[in-house]
Design an enzyme around this catalytic site. Structure first.
Site, short mmCIF file in Angstrom:
data_model
loop_
_atom_site.label_atom_id
_atom_site.label_comp_id
_atom_site.label_asym_id
_atom_site.label_seq_id
_atom_site.Cartn_x
_atom_site.Cartn_y
_atom_site.Cartn_z
N LYS A 24 0.85 -1.20 0.00
CA LYS A 24 0.00 0.00 0.00
C LYS A 24 0.88 1.24 0.00
O LYS A 24 1.77 1.39 0.86
CB LYS A 24 -0.88 0.02 1.25
N ASP B 218 -3.56 4.21 -2.04
CA ASP B 218 -4.61 4.60 -1.10
C ASP B 218 -4.66 6.13 -1.00
O ASP B 218 -4.24 6.71 -0.01
CB ASP B 218 -4.33 3.96 0.26
N LYS C 127 -7.52 7.94 -1.45
CA LYS C 127 -8.87 8.37 -1.00
C LYS C 127 -9.33 9.59 -1.78
O LYS C 127 -9.58 10.67 -1.23
CB LYS C 127 -8.87 8.64 0.51
N ASP D 29 -13.40 14.42 -5.16
CA ASP D 29 -13.39 15.68 -5.90
C ASP D 29 -14.53 15.64 -6.91
O ASP D 29 -15.36 14.71 -6.87
CB ASP D 29 -12.02 15.83 -6.60
N THR E 236 -13.00 5.54 10.20
CA THR E 236 -13.18 4.97 11.55
C THR E 236 -12.76 5.97 12.64
O THR E 236 -13.05 5.76 13.80
CB THR E 236 -12.38 3.66 11.71
N ARG F 93 2.13 -1.09 11.12
CA ARG F 93 3.20 -1.06 12.11
C ARG F 93 3.52 -2.40 12.75
O ARG F 93 4.64 -2.57 13.23
CB ARG F 93 2.86 0.00 13.17
O1 C5P Z 1 -2.05 1.19 12.31
P1 C5P Z 1 -1.31 0.52 11.18
O2 C5P Z 1 0.14 0.90 11.13
O3 C5P Z 1 -1.54 -0.95 11.11
O4 C5P Z 1 -2.01 1.14 9.87
C1 C5P Z 1 -1.82 0.59 8.60
C2 C5P Z 1 -2.52 1.40 7.56
O5 C5P Z 1 -3.94 1.30 7.64
C3 C5P Z 1 -2.19 2.89 7.64
O6 C5P Z 1 -1.70 3.26 6.36
C4 C5P Z 1 -3.49 3.57 7.94
O7 C5P Z 1 -3.64 4.78 7.25
C5 C5P Z 1 -4.54 2.58 7.47
N1 C5P Z 1 -5.83 2.69 8.17
C6 C5P Z 1 -5.95 2.49 9.49
N2 C5P Z 1 -7.14 2.51 10.16
C7 C5P Z 1 -8.22 2.76 9.52
C8 C5P Z 1 -8.16 3.00 8.15
C9 C5P Z 1 -6.95 2.96 7.50
O8 C5P Z 1 -4.96 2.28 10.13
N3 C5P Z 1 -9.34 2.73 10.19
#
Ligand code: C5P
Length: 235
Positions: free
Chosen positions: A35, A62, A64, A67, A118, A211
């Site tokens: 991604k 991604d 998003k 427009d 979210t 992460r």
């Molecule tokens: O928190 P983490 O490092 O797992 O996030 C992974 C990806 O998921 C990030 O690029 C974040 O923008 C996306 N994301 C998220 N929670 C959401 C929607 C998207 O963490 N509710």
């Protein structure tokens, strides 16, 4: 009957392409799909996608998009030309905008819709949309239906929404879930999290891990753990 194994994507949430590509090389064959979000795309531009495509990796852009339809048509078309195979738009841009994205992206790039972020809760939604919103799940479903009727291939949603979306929209509509955490790990800033095993059991098509892999002391080991959970749950 065995389930379809979900694709696991790693989020390259870096401001430097060099840092992102270091992780890509480290993960090697463990990950085929990445991604690229707004941070890396704004920092490194289309080279981020080209570098991944040059290694034969698939790319989820991604961005998003949200427009006027003509602008989104052109942006989605540019994403597909660049080699992305998944791109996101905001469903609340309206049916005409989602349809324009689908037409612009063409057959090589699927459009996924974001329904309700979210990070937004009832009170903030009510403030934005100027009406009481007691049922966020209902709004998620309403926008998912709108996106599907406009030709979107699926939606991005929280793990907790998968069952309702599957129930209302069926198997043919793709579901991508972020917010993946191991059962024994910190949640960071995520509120509605789900384990790789639970996401696979819920029948998601795609899960985005960030992460838990990118900040792990040993990213390969963390990715192997994700894949093992997914494999086990999909049998
Ligand atoms: O928190 P983490 O490092 O797992 O996030 C992974 C990806 O998921 C990030 O690029 C974040 O923008 C996306 N994301 C998220 N929670 C959401 C929607 C998207 O963490 N509710």
């Amino acid at each position: 009957m065995g389930r379809v194994t979900p694709r696991v994507l790693v989020a390259l949430d870096y401001s430097s392409l060099q840092d992102g590509m270091r992780l890509v090389h480290e993960l090697g064959d463990l990950c085929q799909f990445y991604k690229v979000g707004s941070e890396l795309f704004v920092s490194a531009g289309p080279d981020a996608v080209r570098s991944l495509r040059g290694l034969g990796k698939e790319v989820f852009l991604d961005l998003k998009l949200h427009d006027i339809p003509n602008t989104v048509f052109r942006a989605a078309s540019a994403c597909a030309t660049l080699g992305a195979s998944l791109v996101t738009v905001h469903a609340c841009g309206g049916a005409a905008m989602v349809r324009a994205a689908v037409e612009g992206a063409g057959p090589s790039c699927a459009v996924l819709a974001v329904t309700v972020l979210t990070s937004l809760e009832g009170e903030q939604l009510a403030e934005v949309w100027s009406r009481p919103i007691d049922d966020i799940g209902g709004e998620v479903l309403r926008l998912a239906r709108l996106a599907r009727s406009a030709g979107a291939a699926g939606v991005v949603c929280a793990g907790s929404d998968v069952q309702a979306i599957r129930g209302a929209l069926g198997e043919g509509f793709a579901v991508l879930v972020p917010g993946i955490r191991f059962a024994d790990a910190a949640r960071d800033d995520q509120r509605r999290v789900v384990t790789p095993r639970a996401a696979a059991r819920a029948g998601v098509d795609f899960m985005v891990v960030g992460r838990i892999v990118t900040s792990a002391p040993d990213p390969r080991q963390a990715m192997q753990r994700v894949l093992a959970e997914v494999e086990e749950a999909s049998c």
